[in-house]
Write a protein that holds these residues in place. Structure first.
Motif, mmCIF file in Angstrom:
data_model
loop_
_atom_site.group_PDB
_atom_site.id
_atom_site.type_symbol
_atom_site.label_atom_id
_atom_site.label_comp_id
_atom_site.label_asym_id
_atom_site.label_seq_id
_atom_site.Cartn_x
_atom_site.Cartn_y
_atom_site.Cartn_z
ATOM 1 N N VAL A 1 0.843 -1.200 0.000
ATOM 2 C CA VAL A 1 0.000 0.000 0.000
ATOM 3 C C VAL A 1 0.882 1.255 0.000
ATOM 4 O O VAL A 1 0.622 2.213 -0.733
ATOM 5 C CB VAL A 1 -0.959 -0.009 1.218
ATOM 6 N N ALA A 2 1.939 1.255 0.808
ATOM 7 C CA ALA A 2 2.843 2.407 0.875
ATOM 8 C C ALA A 2 3.541 2.613 -0.469
ATOM 9 O O ALA A 2 3.700 3.750 -0.934
ATOM 10 C CB ALA A 2 3.863 2.224 1.993
ATOM 11 N N HIS A 3 3.959 1.519 -1.106
ATOM 12 C CA HIS A 3 4.610 1.615 -2.418
ATOM 13 C C HIS A 3 3.633 2.159 -3.451
ATOM 14 O O HIS A 3 3.959 3.067 -4.219
ATOM 15 C CB HIS A 3 5.147 0.245 -2.836
ATOM 16 N N ASP A 4 2.407 1.643 -3.461
ATOM 17 C CA ASP A 4 1.391 2.096 -4.418
ATOM 18 C C ASP A 4 1.050 3.567 -4.223
ATOM 19 O O ASP A 4 0.712 4.261 -5.177
ATOM 20 C CB ASP A 4 0.122 1.249 -4.306
ATOM 21 N N ALA A 5 1.127 4.035 -2.968
ATOM 22 C CA ALA A 5 0.824 5.440 -2.673
ATOM 23 C C ALA A 5 2.010 6.359 -2.957
ATOM 24 O O ALA A 5 1.919 7.566 -2.797
ATOM 25 C CB ALA A 5 0.400 5.584 -1.213
ATOM 26 N N TRP B 1 -4.739 5.282 7.338
ATOM 27 C CA TRP B 1 -4.950 4.110 6.489
ATOM 28 C C TRP B 1 -5.697 3.048 7.279
ATOM 29 O O TRP B 1 -5.680 3.029 8.503
ATOM 30 C CB TRP B 1 -3.627 3.528 6.031
ATOM 31 N N VAL B 2 -6.304 2.130 6.582
ATOM 32 C CA VAL B 2 -7.059 1.046 7.206
ATOM 33 C C VAL B 2 -6.151 0.206 8.106
ATOM 34 O O VAL B 2 -6.569 -0.258 9.160
ATOM 35 C CB VAL B 2 -7.699 0.150 6.113
ATOM 36 N N LEU B 3 -4.901 0.052 7.738
ATOM 37 C CA LEU B 3 -3.999 -0.787 8.526
ATOM 38 C C LEU B 3 -3.544 -0.116 9.813
ATOM 39 O O LEU B 3 -2.908 -0.735 10.643
ATOM 40 C CB LEU B 3 -2.769 -1.171 7.695
ATOM 41 N N ARG B 4 -3.870 1.153 9.998
ATOM 42 C CA ARG B 4 -3.420 1.874 11.189
ATOM 43 C C ARG B 4 -3.891 1.202 12.475
ATOM 44 O O ARG B 4 -3.149 1.094 13.432
ATOM 45 C CB ARG B 4 -3.911 3.313 11.136
ATOM 46 N N ASP B 5 -5.155 0.741 12.534
ATOM 47 C CA ASP B 5 -5.665 0.067 13.726
ATOM 48 C C ASP B 5 -4.889 -1.211 13.997
ATOM 49 O O ASP B 5 -4.542 -1.517 15.125
ATOM 50 C CB ASP B 5 -7.156 -0.259 13.583
ATOM 51 N N TRP B 6 -4.593 -1.970 12.942
ATOM 52 C CA TRP B 6 -3.779 -3.180 13.116
ATOM 53 C C TRP B 6 -2.411 -2.797 13.642
ATOM 54 O O TRP B 6 -1.890 -3.405 14.555
ATOM 55 C CB TRP B 6 -3.614 -3.920 11.778
ATOM 56 N N TRP B 7 -1.826 -1.735 13.072
ATOM 57 C CA TRP B 7 -0.476 -1.341 13.452
ATOM 58 C C TRP B 7 -0.417 -0.919 14.910
ATOM 59 O O TRP B 7 0.482 -1.292 15.646
ATOM 60 C CB TRP B 7 0.004 -0.217 12.548
ATOM 61 N N THR B 8 -1.376 -0.142 15.383
ATOM 62 C CA THR B 8 -1.396 0.308 16.772
ATOM 63 C C THR B 8 -1.488 -0.877 17.713
ATOM 64 O O THR B 8 -0.748 -0.964 18.691
ATOM 65 C CB THR B 8 -2.586 1.259 17.010
ATOM 66 N N SER B 9 -2.361 -1.825 17.424
ATOM 67 C CA SER B 9 -2.501 -2.975 18.315
ATOM 68 C C SER B 9 -1.251 -3.847 18.293
ATOM 69 O O SER B 9 -0.882 -4.444 19.290
ATOM 70 C CB SER B 9 -3.727 -3.811 17.943
ATOM 71 N N THR B 10 -0.567 -3.910 17.157
ATOM 72 C CA THR B 10 0.648 -4.722 17.058
ATOM 73 C C THR B 10 1.796 -4.076 17.822
ATOM 74 O O THR B 10 2.503 -4.731 18.562
ATOM 75 C CB THR B 10 1.055 -4.898 15.588
ATOM 76 N N THR B 11 1.988 -2.770 17.656
ATOM 77 C CA THR B 11 3.130 -2.117 18.295
ATOM 78 C C THR B 11 2.984 -2.072 19.803
ATOM 79 O O THR B 11 3.979 -2.021 20.514
ATOM 80 C CB THR B 11 3.331 -0.685 17.762
#
Length: 154
Positions: A11-15, A52-62
């Protein structure tokens, strides 16, 4: 987790946030066998994604990742060498592989037996004992944070 990191890189590459070369390198890190710290692969993207949609996943992971241990930065207080460059670039005197560290993040200058730290306009900033700094004097026992890389001054 590896699949989620790979998707986030895509997603980051595509953006347009990552070049093709950086995308390929980080994808190789994410898919390599052994332990992988997702923060080192996509941690710097969080500041640039803005919801981004993955932000919620990222917060819970970190939140599940243990804090990193500090690297001991043993400085010669007699002033040798008199200047050190810190960053991700292989041209730096102290190379930090954390992706939140800028290529040329900071420099240390020794003057009269005192070490002075100067941030070089890094993207993620430099903190001394928890406070963001641009230029400051270092003392033994200080803790530096360059991006997410921790250094303890000795």
């Amino acid at each position: 987790m590896r699949d989620a990191v790979a998707r986030r890189l895509g997603v980051a590459h595509d953006a347009g946030l990552l070049s093709t070369e950086t995308y390929s390198m980080r994808l190789a890190w994410a898919l390599a066998p052994g332990l992988m710290d997702p923060d080192e692969v996509v941690g710097d993207l969080d500041a640039r994604t803005h919801g981004w949609v993955l932000r919620d996943w990222w917060t819970s992971t970190t939140q599940r990742i243990a804090p990193r241990k500090a690297i001991v930065l043993a400085l010669d207080w007699a002033g040798e060498p008199s200047e050190l460059q810190l960053g991700r670039s292989l041209a730096c005197d102290l190379v930090l592989t954390d992706t939140t560290v800028s290529r040329r993040h900071a420099r240390l200058i020794c003057r009269g037996g005192r070490w002075v730290l100067q941030d070089l306009g890094s993207r993620n900033g430099t903190k001394l004992n928890g406070r963001r700094v641009g230029r400051c004097e270092l003392r033994p026992g200080d803790e530096l944070l360059l991006g997410h890389a921790r250094l303890r001054v000795d």
